[in-house]
Enzyme design. Structure first.
Site, PDB file in Angstrom:
ATOM      1  N   CYS A 146       0.807  -1.232   0.000  1.00  0.00           N
ATOM      2  CA  CYS A 146       0.000   0.000   0.000  1.00  0.00           C
ATOM      3  C   CYS A 146       0.842   1.285   0.000  1.00  0.00           C
ATOM      4  O   CYS A 146       0.327   2.354  -0.345  1.00  0.00           O
ATOM      5  CB  CYS A 146      -0.965  -0.005   1.172  1.00  0.00           C
ATOM      6  SG  CYS A 146      -0.236  -0.521   2.720  1.00  0.00           S
ATOM      7  N   HIS A 238      -1.709   6.938   3.748  1.00  0.00           N
ATOM      8  CA  HIS A 238      -0.254   6.898   3.970  1.00  0.00           C
ATOM      9  C   HIS A 238       0.381   8.133   3.327  1.00  0.00           C
ATOM     10  O   HIS A 238       0.214   8.389   2.121  1.00  0.00           O
ATOM     11  CB  HIS A 238       0.357   5.658   3.311  1.00  0.00           C
ATOM     12  CG  HIS A 238       0.011   4.347   3.980  1.00  0.00           C
ATOM     13  ND1 HIS A 238      -0.702   4.250   5.152  1.00  0.00           N
ATOM     14  CD2 HIS A 238       0.314   3.071   3.616  1.00  0.00           C
ATOM     15  CE1 HIS A 238      -0.833   2.974   5.475  1.00  0.00           C
ATOM     16  NE2 HIS A 238      -0.229   2.232   4.563  1.00  0.00           N
TER      17      HIS A 238
END
Ligand code: NAP
Length: 345
Positions: A146, A238
């Site tokens: 990810c 993120h």
């Protein structure tokens, strides 16, 4: 149009919950099967999840009464999305491919297999041809990590326009990236400076994502990447601080222009493809997870603070929604690509 039947392995987990949410009203896919561990099997989905529903949307009514099955390859679907824990994903996904299912996985287990694409449709949709080398009746396609997905997505236009030699990246990764375990971390008034196994993935996976295919084999990109991965107290999204050394240093405007004009899926009409895939912000204080993670319905990567670097060539911040662009949404976009390429009949 008749919809393609899809199932979710690991349906009760965080990534599984996002699949349930994102598949609601999908124009091409119909969710017909849910599976998880023995402890969830044979129970209605709502009961199996219990108080573990953690995503910021209500559980959709259509899923609540669906019976959860165990992960044996006799589910009523053509494609299985996998959000399985990596302790079990490897052999389960292989068993599904052997039983002629198409598997679109989020787990790390098959990512580096020589005949499995590490797919990011905007970057490497030609990699799909390699599935022909898999010996099973069905086949497996994987999402990258990810943090690696948004990084590779931003490196691609830079690589094509200027060449990329070296990359430094420091990640600030959200709690949901750790699945259920993320909710038990000692993270209040804290930052965790280590995520098990993460740095090697962020340093190696972009090289395969950015590979060229030669005679059916991946020839990895020759880029050196140094990654520092940290867990921070954010629910989703993120954030990554990136510095790059390029083969040819462009002007700042050329650098930003390469990011802004990058849109290789335009015109393909894939329902989950963000348009544009890279959103460029000019403010000094963006991107921020809270305000930018949902750009492009969570599928776009937001870049900001692009500036010259006194040591490297340029530095910038990027942000990707880890559970959508970095997981369930990415697997869905991969499945859409497989459909338009005729691999999912
Ligand atoms: P999670 O919340 O911990 O969910 C794990 C899932 O695996 C649950 O549905 C669980 O079912 C199932 N499972 C566990 N043991 C099993 C077994 N023995 N047999 C069958 N099913 C089993 O994890 P997650 O965050 O959703 O992540 C799922 C996968 O995606 C992992 O491989 C992870 O590395 C990867 N991934 C996650 C993210 C992210 O942002 N979270 C991003 C990219 C990739 P029960 O509820 O029945 O135990």
């Amino acid at each position: 149009m008749k919809k393609i039947k899809v199932g979710v392995l690991g349906a009760t987990g965080i990534v599984g919950q996002w699949f349930i949410h994102l598949l609601r009203d999908h124009p091409w896919f119909e969710l017909t099967a849910l599976a998880a561990s023995e402890k969830s099997a044979d129970r209605p989905y709502e009961e199996a999840v219990g108080d573990r529903w953690k995503i910021p949307y209500e559980m959709p009514d259509y899923a609540k009464g669906m019976k959860v099955r165990d992960c044996t390859p006799d589910l009523d679907c053509r494609l299985a999305f996998s959000g399985l824990d990596s302790s079990v994903a490897g052999p389960v996904e292989t068993a599904f491919a052997e039983a002629d299912y198409v598997v679109s996985s989020n787990s790390k287990n098959h990512r580096m297999d020589a005949d499995v694409p590490l797919l990011v449709p905007e970057v490497n949709h030609d990699h799909l041809e390699v599935v022909k080398r898999q010996k099973t009746p069905g086949f497996i396609v994987t999402n990258p990590n990810c943090s690696a997905i948004p990084l590779a997505l931003v490196l691609k236009p830079l690589l094509d326009s200027f060449g990329v030699a070296e990359v430094f990246v420091a990640t600030m990764q959200a709690l949901s990236g750790a699945g259920f375990k993320g909710f038990e971390l000692d993270i209040v008034d804290n930052i965790l400076p280590h995520i098990g196994g993460e740095e090697p993935k962020v340093e190696s996976e972009p090289l395969k994502i950015l590979a060229r295919v030669q005679n059916g084999e991946f020839v990895n990109a020759e880029i050196k990447i140094s990654a520092h991965c940290n867990r921070v107290n954010v629910q989703d999204g993120h954030l990554e601080a990136v510095s790059v050394r390029l083969d040819r240093k462009p002007t700042l405007e050329e650098f930003k222009g390469a990011l802004k004009t990058f849109n290789p899926l335009k015109g393909m009409d894939l329902p989950f493809a963000p348009d544009p895939p890279i959103v460029l912000r000019e403010e000094d204080d963006r991107p921020q997870p809270k305000y930018d993670r949902d750009n492009g319905k969570g599928m776009a990567v937001t870049v900001g603070r692009v500036r010259e670097d006194p040591v490297w060539d340029y530095k910038f911040m990027l942000l990707g929604h880890n559970t959508i662009r970095g997981a369930a949404g990415a697997a869905l976009l991969n499945a859409e690509l497989m459909k338009v390429k005729g691999l999912l009949k």
